[in-house]
Design an enzyme around this catalytic site. Structure first.
Site, PDB file in Angstrom:
ATOM      1  N   CYS A  72       0.862  -1.189   0.000  1.00  0.00           N
ATOM      2  CA  CYS A  72       0.000   0.000   0.000  1.00  0.00           C
ATOM      3  C   CYS A  72       0.891   1.230   0.000  1.00  0.00           C
ATOM      4  O   CYS A  72       1.991   1.200   0.553  1.00  0.00           O
ATOM      5  CB  CYS A  72      -0.896   0.015   1.230  1.00  0.00           C
ATOM      6  SG  CYS A  72      -2.143   1.324   1.163  1.00  0.00           S
ATOM      7  N   CYS A  90      -3.711   6.193  -0.133  1.00  0.00           N
ATOM      8  CA  CYS A  90      -3.268   4.869  -0.565  1.00  0.00           C
ATOM      9  C   CYS A  90      -3.021   4.785  -2.068  1.00  0.00           C
ATOM     10  O   CYS A  90      -2.856   3.689  -2.617  1.00  0.00           O
ATOM     11  CB  CYS A  90      -4.276   3.808  -0.130  1.00  0.00           C
ATOM     12  SG  CYS A  90      -4.567   3.810   1.657  1.00  0.00           S
ATOM     13  N   LYS A 110     -12.110  -4.500   3.220  1.00  0.00           N
ATOM     14  CA  LYS A 110     -11.465  -3.609   4.189  1.00  0.00           C
ATOM     15  C   LYS A 110     -12.356  -2.388   4.362  1.00  0.00           C
ATOM     16  O   LYS A 110     -12.658  -1.678   3.402  1.00  0.00           O
ATOM     17  CB  LYS A 110     -10.088  -3.199   3.672  1.00  0.00           C
ATOM     18  CG  LYS A 110      -9.394  -2.205   4.591  1.00  0.00           C
ATOM     19  CD  LYS A 110      -7.965  -1.944   4.158  1.00  0.00           C
ATOM     20  CE  LYS A 110      -7.315  -0.904   5.045  1.00  0.00           C
ATOM     21  NZ  LYS A 110      -5.914  -0.673   4.693  1.00  0.00           N
ATOM     22  N   ARG A 146      -2.360   4.337  12.406  1.00  0.00           N
ATOM     23  CA  ARG A 146      -1.953   5.506  11.608  1.00  0.00           C
ATOM     24  C   ARG A 146      -0.938   6.345  12.354  1.00  0.00           C
ATOM     25  O   ARG A 146      -0.071   6.970  11.751  1.00  0.00           O
ATOM     26  CB  ARG A 146      -3.180   6.311  11.205  1.00  0.00           C
ATOM     27  CG  ARG A 146      -3.980   5.525  10.183  1.00  0.00           C
ATOM     28  CD  ARG A 146      -5.122   6.291   9.611  1.00  0.00           C
ATOM     29  NE  ARG A 146      -5.930   5.380   8.791  1.00  0.00           N
ATOM     30  CZ  ARG A 146      -7.140   5.660   8.353  1.00  0.00           C
ATOM     31  NH1 ARG A 146      -7.695   6.833   8.641  1.00  0.00           N
ATOM     32  NH2 ARG A 146      -7.801   4.789   7.629  1.00  0.00           N
ATOM     33  N   ARG A 194     -10.577   8.088   3.950  1.00  0.00           N
ATOM     34  CA  ARG A 194     -10.431   6.964   3.020  1.00  0.00           C
ATOM     35  C   ARG A 194     -11.781   6.389   2.577  1.00  0.00           C
ATOM     36  O   ARG A 194     -11.841   5.306   2.016  1.00  0.00           O
ATOM     37  CB  ARG A 194      -9.611   5.850   3.675  1.00  0.00           C
ATOM     38  CG  ARG A 194      -8.223   6.246   4.119  1.00  0.00           C
ATOM     39  CD  ARG A 194      -7.267   5.068   4.024  1.00  0.00           C
ATOM     40  NE  ARG A 194      -6.118   5.142   4.905  1.00  0.00           N
ATOM     41  CZ  ARG A 194      -5.112   6.002   4.776  1.00  0.00           C
ATOM     42  NH1 ARG A 194      -5.133   6.911   3.829  1.00  0.00           N
ATOM     43  NH2 ARG A 194      -4.104   5.963   5.631  1.00  0.00           N
ATOM     44  N   GLU A 220     -16.796  -7.705  -3.251  1.00  0.00           N
ATOM     45  CA  GLU A 220     -15.355  -7.432  -3.231  1.00  0.00           C
ATOM     46  C   GLU A 220     -14.550  -8.737  -3.213  1.00  0.00           C
ATOM     47  O   GLU A 220     -13.531  -8.868  -3.890  1.00  0.00           O
ATOM     48  CB  GLU A 220     -14.982  -6.598  -1.997  1.00  0.00           C
ATOM     49  CG  GLU A 220     -15.328  -5.118  -2.116  1.00  0.00           C
ATOM     50  CD  GLU A 220     -14.346  -4.354  -2.994  1.00  0.00           C
ATOM     51  OE1 GLU A 220     -13.465  -4.978  -3.608  1.00  0.00           O
ATOM     52  OE2 GLU A 220     -14.465  -3.113  -3.072  1.00  0.00           O
ATOM     53  N   LYS A 275     -11.333  -7.005   7.371  1.00  0.00           N
ATOM     54  CA  LYS A 275     -10.638  -6.112   8.294  1.00  0.00           C
ATOM     55  C   LYS A 275     -11.509  -4.904   8.588  1.00  0.00           C
ATOM     56  O   LYS A 275     -12.034  -4.317   7.643  1.00  0.00           O
ATOM     57  CB  LYS A 275      -9.332  -5.675   7.633  1.00  0.00           C
ATOM     58  CG  LYS A 275      -8.532  -4.680   8.427  1.00  0.00           C
ATOM     59  CD  LYS A 275      -7.357  -4.231   7.615  1.00  0.00           C
ATOM     60  CE  LYS A 275      -6.667  -3.127   8.385  1.00  0.00           C
ATOM     61  NZ  LYS A 275      -5.716  -2.417   7.603  1.00  0.00           N
ATOM     62  N   SER A 308      -5.358  -2.465  15.069  1.00  0.00           N
ATOM     63  CA  SER A 308      -4.703  -1.695  16.125  1.00  0.00           C
ATOM     64  C   SER A 308      -5.665  -1.162  17.183  1.00  0.00           C
ATOM     65  O   SER A 308      -5.363  -1.198  18.374  1.00  0.00           O
ATOM     66  CB  SER A 308      -3.924  -0.539  15.494  1.00  0.00           C
ATOM     67  OG  SER A 308      -4.783   0.296  14.730  1.00  0.00           O
TER      68      SER A 308
END
Ligand code: PBG
Length: 322
Positions: free
Chosen positions: A120, A130, A195, A205, A217, A233, A248, A274
């Site tokens: 990415c 991205c 995602k 981030r 995003r 997807e 994700k 995260s």
């Protein structure tokens, strides 16, 4: 026939019995541990938003990878903090970029630890998006070639698997084509297929210094409200050549993991991201939750939902507890 003949408690009376009839197991060999590689030497700096995780220079990343391997964990996924950023994210596909160097060092240091690379541009671009930006928009098609170059440079350095996380349309096909043309037909693609545009990436981030400098995003990552779109997807990524498909984040999307598992015949990965990790760490530090039990229950739930593979910052702790 029901109570008193039916007594489900009979099979819960001892750990032996419970283990015998347990439906879901989590083992370190199903886990992937993320590593953040930075320039320099001898660098091992704890990431404030991800306690217990570190920014590592290439030499330290190799050392860390050896420890991860000795814990029986399947592999690592590498993220890079480049020395410099530009509009095209060129350090992301440089021959001697920080991730490419780390891949070589880890491959040399470890026996068979799987080395996966995140593909990415956001960690490498000055604007933090991205892909390539023009007219304040992320341009899909011009980005594909750069992603393919990045994946090829990772695989050439020795990455066992490449994992595109950018959410551009057509990137799996572009990467497959690039790998095949470079004689890397045997390198699998783990695609971040579903995602979501998630607030749970906040601590990452900060760790990867990859927050977008303008906008967000949502123009390329998925709307958290959608599950049927996730199946679309996944279908497209499989048609384009994805070998493993990922959902994700994990915990807020267990229903998506289950739906993907039932809809496709590829292995399914889930990224316990995260923010999911940071919340557990913060609550555990205050004594509000029992960290070991919370982590085991969390990873079990992700496996129970259908994930074959879990990417998680808890991997080392989990391996030590199991
Ligand atoms: C890069 C990337 C991100 C994550 C993995 N790859 C950040 C993002 O999309 O903003 C998030 C990982 C995490 O939060 O643990 N695009």
């Amino acid at each position: 026939m029901s109570f008193p003949a039916e007594r489900p408690r009979r099979l819960r009376r001892s750990e032996r019995l419970r283990a015998l009839v347990r439906e879901t197991r989590v083992t370190p060999e199903q886990l992937i541990y993320p590593l953040f590689v930075a320039p320099g030497e001898g660098l091992r700096r704890e990431i404030p938003s991800l306690p217990g995780c570190f920014h590592l220079s290439v030499d330290q990343a190799a050392k860390e990878a050896r420890e991860v391997e000795s814990l029986g964990i399947a592999g690592v996924i590498l993220f890079g903090l480049p020395a410099g950023k530009d509009a095209a994210g060129s350090e992301g596909y440089a021959e001697d970029g920080v991730v490419q160097k780390a891949v070589r060092a880890i491959r040399a240091a470890c026996r068979d630890l799987l080395v996966i690379t995140d593909v990415c541009l956001c960690e490498y671009t000055s604007h933090g998006h991205c892909g390539v930006v023009a007219d304040s928009e992320v341009q899909n098609d011009p980005t594909l070639e750069l992603l393919a170059r990045m994946a090829v440079s990772h695989a050439r350095a020795g990455a066992h698997v490449v994992a595109p996380s950018d959410m551009m349309d057509g990137r799996v096909a572009a990467i497959r084509k690039g790998l095949d043309a470079a004689g890397l037909a045997d390198t699998p693609i783990l695609s971040y297929a579903a995602k979501y545009a998630s607030a749970f990436y906040g601590p990452f981030r900060e760790a990867a210094d990859s927050a977008p400098q303008f906008g967000d995003r949502r123009g390329y990552q998925m709307d958290p409200a959608n599950v049927r779109e996730a199946l679309r997807e996944v279908r497209l990524d499989v048609e384009e050549g994805a070998d493993i498909v990922m959902v994700k984040p994990a915990l807020p999307y267990l229903d998506v993991i289950r739906a993907v598992k039932e809809a496709c015949d590829r292995p399914v990965a889930a990224y316990n991201v995260s923010g999911e990790y940071a919340m557990v760490k913060a609550a555990a530090a205050r004594g509000w939750v029992d960290e070991e039990r919370i982590v085991k229950e969390t990873l079990t739930s992700i496996r129970r939902a259908g994930a074959d593979v879990i990417l998680t910052y808890h991997a080392k702790d989990f391996a030590r507890w199991s």
